[in-house]
Design a protein around this motif. Sequence first.
Motif, PDB file in Angstrom:
ATOM      1  N   ALA A 242      -0.862   1.191  10.163  1.00  0.00           N
ATOM      2  CA  ALA A 242      -1.785   1.821   9.219  1.00  0.00           C
ATOM      3  C   ALA A 242      -2.237   0.839   8.143  1.00  0.00           C
ATOM      4  N   ILE A 243      -1.307   0.053   7.634  1.00  0.00           N
ATOM      5  CA  ILE A 243      -1.647  -0.838   6.517  1.00  0.00           C
ATOM      6  C   ILE A 243      -2.297  -2.127   7.006  1.00  0.00           C
ATOM      7  N   ALA A 244      -1.753  -2.747   8.048  1.00  0.00           N
ATOM      8  CA  ALA A 244      -2.260  -4.045   8.501  1.00  0.00           C
ATOM      9  C   ALA A 244      -3.614  -3.933   9.196  1.00  0.00           C
ATOM     10  N   THR A 245      -3.833  -2.855   9.957  1.00  0.00           N
ATOM     11  CA  THR A 245      -5.096  -2.735  10.693  1.00  0.00           C
ATOM     12  C   THR A 245      -6.071  -1.775  10.040  1.00  0.00           C
ATOM     13  N   GLY A 246      -5.606  -1.025   9.045  1.00  0.00           N
ATOM     14  CA  GLY A 246      -6.486  -0.083   8.367  1.00  0.00           C
ATOM     15  C   GLY A 246      -6.735   1.185   9.167  1.00  0.00           C
ATOM     16  N   LEU A 247      -5.882   1.500  10.125  1.00  0.00           N
ATOM     17  CA  LEU A 247      -6.038   2.718  10.923  1.00  0.00           C
ATOM     18  C   LEU A 247      -5.788   3.959  10.077  1.00  0.00           C
ATOM     19  N   GLU A 248      -6.368   5.056  10.505  1.00  0.00           N
ATOM     20  CA  GLU A 248      -6.061   6.339   9.892  1.00  0.00           C
ATOM     21  C   GLU A 248      -4.577   6.640  10.137  1.00  0.00           C
ATOM     22  N   PRO A 249      -3.915   7.288   9.201  1.00  0.00           N
ATOM     23  CA  PRO A 249      -2.487   7.571   9.371  1.00  0.00           C
ATOM     24  C   PRO A 249      -2.130   8.285  10.672  1.00  0.00           C
ATOM     25  N   ASN A 250      -2.930   9.278  11.069  1.00  0.00           N
ATOM     26  CA  ASN A 250      -2.630   9.997  12.311  1.00  0.00           C
ATOM     27  C   ASN A 250      -2.714   9.082  13.526  1.00  0.00           C
ATOM     28  N   ALA A 251      -3.698   8.207  13.538  1.00  0.00           N
ATOM     29  CA  ALA A 251      -3.841   7.258  14.647  1.00  0.00           C
ATOM     30  C   ALA A 251      -2.688   6.264  14.654  1.00  0.00           C
ATOM     31  N   ALA A 252      -2.276   5.810  13.476  1.00  0.00           N
ATOM     32  CA  ALA A 252      -1.167   4.854  13.385  1.00  0.00           C
ATOM     33  C   ALA A 252       0.132   5.474  13.876  1.00  0.00           C
ATOM     34  N   VAL A 253       0.353   6.737  13.534  1.00  0.00           N
ATOM     35  CA  VAL A 253       1.568   7.428  13.994  1.00  0.00           C
ATOM     36  C   VAL A 253       1.547   7.557  15.511  1.00  0.00           C
ATOM     37  N   GLY A 254       0.414   7.903  16.073  1.00  0.00           N
ATOM     38  CA  GLY A 254       0.299   8.008  17.530  1.00  0.00           C
ATOM     39  C   GLY A 254       0.478   6.671  18.231  1.00  0.00           C
ATOM     40  N   LEU A 255      -0.073   5.622  17.644  1.00  0.00           N
ATOM     41  CA  LEU A 255       0.053   4.295  18.244  1.00  0.00           C
ATOM     42  C   LEU A 255       1.449   3.706  18.084  1.00  0.00           C
ATOM     43  N   ALA A 256       2.234   4.250  17.200  1.00  0.00           N
ATOM     44  CA  ALA A 256       3.594   3.744  16.989  1.00  0.00           C
ATOM     45  C   ALA A 256       4.567   4.224  18.065  1.00  0.00           C
ATOM     46  N   ILE A 257       4.204   5.250  18.814  1.00  0.00           N
ATOM     47  CA  ILE A 257       5.105   5.809  19.822  1.00  0.00           C
ATOM     48  C   ILE A 257       5.493   4.785  20.889  1.00  0.00           C
ATOM     49  N   PRO A 258       4.560   3.987  21.435  1.00  0.00           N
ATOM     50  CA  PRO A 258       4.997   2.975  22.413  1.00  0.00           C
ATOM     51  C   PRO A 258       6.003   1.986  21.822  1.00  0.00           C
ATOM     52  N   PHE A 259       5.863   1.670  20.552  1.00  0.00           N
ATOM     53  CA  PHE A 259       6.824   0.772  19.904  1.00  0.00           C
ATOM     54  C   PHE A 259       8.184   1.457  19.748  1.00  0.00           C
ATOM     55  N   ALA A 260       8.159   2.757  19.460  1.00  0.00           N
ATOM     56  CA  ALA A 260       9.405   3.513  19.358  1.00  0.00           C
ATOM     57  C   ALA A 260      10.110   3.547  20.713  1.00  0.00           C
ATOM     58  N   LEU A 261       9.334   3.679  21.787  1.00  0.00           N
ATOM     59  CA  LEU A 261       9.917   3.638  23.135  1.00  0.00           C
ATOM     60  C   LEU A 261      10.463   2.247  23.433  1.00  0.00           C
TER      61      LEU A 261
ATOM     62  N   ASP B 212       0.854  -1.188   0.000  1.00  0.00           N
ATOM     63  CA  ASP B 212       0.000   0.000   0.000  1.00  0.00           C
ATOM     64  C   ASP B 212       0.888   1.236   0.000  1.00  0.00           C
ATOM     65  N   LEU B 213       1.315   1.632  -1.169  1.00  0.00           N
ATOM     66  CA  LEU B 213       2.278   2.722  -1.313  1.00  0.00           C
ATOM     67  C   LEU B 213       1.707   4.046  -0.816  1.00  0.00           C
ATOM     68  N   ASN B 214       0.453   4.363  -1.159  1.00  0.00           N
ATOM     69  CA  ASN B 214      -0.127   5.652  -0.768  1.00  0.00           C
ATOM     70  C   ASN B 214      -0.179   5.815   0.748  1.00  0.00           C
ATOM     71  N   THR B 215      -0.707   4.802   1.433  1.00  0.00           N
ATOM     72  CA  THR B 215      -0.787   4.867   2.894  1.00  0.00           C
ATOM     73  C   THR B 215       0.612   4.904   3.495  1.00  0.00           C
ATOM     74  N   GLY B 216       1.515   4.111   2.950  1.00  0.00           N
ATOM     75  CA  GLY B 216       2.878   4.077   3.455  1.00  0.00           C
ATOM     76  C   GLY B 216       3.574   5.418   3.342  1.00  0.00           C
ATOM     77  N   LEU B 217       3.399   6.087   2.206  1.00  0.00           N
ATOM     78  CA  LEU B 217       4.012   7.406   2.028  1.00  0.00           C
ATOM     79  C   LEU B 217       3.415   8.437   2.973  1.00  0.00           C
ATOM     80  N   LEU B 218       2.110   8.388   3.146  1.00  0.00           N
ATOM     81  CA  LEU B 218       1.438   9.332   4.039  1.00  0.00           C
ATOM     82  C   LEU B 218       1.877   9.125   5.489  1.00  0.00           C
ATOM     83  N   VAL B 219       1.890   7.878   5.918  1.00  0.00           N
ATOM     84  CA  VAL B 219       2.286   7.573   7.296  1.00  0.00           C
ATOM     85  C   VAL B 219       3.776   7.842   7.498  1.00  0.00           C
ATOM     86  N   GLY B 220       4.605   7.405   6.547  1.00  0.00           N
ATOM     87  CA  GLY B 220       6.046   7.610   6.672  1.00  0.00           C
ATOM     88  C   GLY B 220       6.413   9.077   6.730  1.00  0.00           C
TER      89      GLY B 220
END
Length: 164
Positions: free
Chosen positions: A79-98, A39-47
């Motif tokens: 964002a791609i696997a669960t179909g989350l909105e990009p903003n939500a996926a970015v926010g949910l990625a923070i615990p993984f970054a920690l 999913d290139l479009n979602t990936g670019l937006l989220v990235g």
Amino acid sequence: MEYSIIQIALVFVVTFIAAIDQFDFLESLYQPIVLILGDLNTGLLVGGTYQLMTIGNMPIGGAQPPNAVIGGIMAAILAIATGLEPNAAVGLAIPFALLGQLGVTLVFTLMSPLMSTADNMAHNADTKGIERLNYFAMALLGLIFAVVVTLFFIAGATIGQTIA
């Protein structure tokens, strides 16, 4: 959305390499994740969103920012696997970054006692020993990142299917 064993293996390999690459000042090898997931479009937006969010992160003194590599990978996966909105996926990625930064700190802590061994190897001109020690540390970090991302990738895809 179902993912093949090849996609899961590729996510593992790319994450393993990106974990090691983050200390080579390139930090951009995690970008192929969006191509693996298809999913290139979602990936670019989220990235792009995630990179804008972390652009000013700098380790200052003992304070370490969330790990941008594992966070970027997990944002795209969420964002791609669960179909989350990009903003939500970015926010949910923070615990993984920690969690990723915790992995880096863990590897550095585990390797700290081995520095006297490295000093002895250097004193004895044992370049092969120093090489092995460095490769061990890199493999350990890559393995920690790859296992965490792959487990949550599989779990995220399963949760996304359940929600859908």
